[in-house]
Design a protein around this motif. Structure first.
Motif, PDB file in Angstrom:
ATOM      1  N   GLY A  75      63.357 -36.261  66.359  1.00 34.43           N
ATOM      2  CA  GLY A  75      64.388 -35.523  65.641  1.00 34.43           C
ATOM      3  C   GLY A  75      65.033 -34.393  66.409  1.00 34.43           C
ATOM      4  O   GLY A  75      64.857 -34.245  67.614  1.00 34.43           O
ATOM      5  N   LEU A 101      60.957 -36.781  59.663  1.00 34.24           N
ATOM      6  CA  LEU A 101      61.330 -36.089  60.900  1.00 34.24           C
ATOM      7  C   LEU A 101      62.733 -36.453  61.378  1.00 34.24           C
ATOM      8  O   LEU A 101      63.331 -35.735  62.166  1.00 34.24           O
ATOM      9  CB  LEU A 101      60.312 -36.362  62.008  1.00 34.24           C
ATOM     10  CG  LEU A 101      58.979 -35.633  61.858  1.00 34.24           C
ATOM     11  CD1 LEU A 101      58.015 -36.028  62.958  1.00 34.24           C
ATOM     12  CD2 LEU A 101      59.178 -34.126  61.836  1.00 34.24           C
ATOM     13  N   ASN A 107      63.627 -31.691  59.418  1.00 31.60           N
ATOM     14  CA  ASN A 107      63.270 -31.423  60.803  1.00 31.60           C
ATOM     15  C   ASN A 107      63.548 -29.965  61.151  1.00 31.60           C
ATOM     16  O   ASN A 107      62.710 -29.297  61.765  1.00 31.60           O
ATOM     17  CB  ASN A 107      64.038 -32.366  61.731  1.00 31.60           C
ATOM     18  CG  ASN A 107      63.481 -32.360  63.129  1.00 31.60           C
ATOM     19  OD1 ASN A 107      63.710 -31.419  63.879  1.00 31.60           O
ATOM     20  ND2 ASN A 107      62.756 -33.404  63.484  1.00 31.60           N
TER      21      ASN A 107
END
Length: 187
Positions: A75, A101, A107
């Motif tokens: 990410g 993520l 994230n």
């Protein structure tokens, strides 16, 4: 065209280029902000400098939310899945699915929470925070206790891992750039 006019025209063009290159529009193009609202929300929620978050994202993924590193970091903020699991437990996050993520909002929140955690651990020392974000707190603590690195910004060349040394330098550079370009816009 007479030589005097040619020189004046060249000088005028050079001055124009200089002014264009020093305009905020050009600097903002060179140092963009994507996910501004998400970054600002996380920065406020966790009391982390938004310029640092931007610098980490720029260094880690260049704002590409689907980026996965060779080592498996995922990410925008390139978080390792095991670290993410620990953060989710510690920070009492409630991910909506297993691919959290890749979600820019999650994230950024998870990565910013971790920066806040490192900020508390290293008493706000940016060089140590960034080094620990890259290499892990265990490695940084080892370098500090063994005297391999004194933790200061002035001695980044002593960081034993070349990757971490360059990472810290890059993030600090980007943080400085984002502060200069967006000085009052992000507070």
């Amino acid at each position: 065209m007479k030589p005097g006019r040619r020189r004046a025209l060249i000088l005028l063009i050079l001055v124009g280029l200089f002014l264009l290159l020093n305009s905020s529009l050009v600097w903002k193009w060179m140092y963009p902000i994507k996910y501004r609202l998400e970054i600002m929300d996380a920065a406020r929620q966790y009391s982390v400098d938004p310029h640092l978050i931007l610098a980490v994202i720029r260094s880690e993924s260049s704002f590409q939310s689907d980026r996965v590193s060779k080592k498996g970091a995922v990410g925008l903020m390139q978080i390792m899945p095991d670290t993410a699991k620990w953060i989710v437990d510690q920070g009492d996050f409630k991910p909506a699915n297993e691919d959290y993520l890749y979600d820019p909002v999650m994230n950024i929140r998870i990565g910013t929470w971790y920066l806040q955690f490192l900020h508390a651990r290293y008493e706000g020392d940016a060089a140590k925070i960034i080094a620990a974000y890259n290499a892990g707190p265990g490695k940084v603590n080892g370098w500090l206790s063994d005297g391999q690195w004194n933790g200061s910004r002035d001695h980044l060349e002593d960081i034993p891992y070349p990757e971490t040394r360059m990472y810290v330098q890059r993030v600090l550079y980007y943080q400085d750039r984002y502060e200069r370009v967006y000085d009052d816009e992000l507070h």
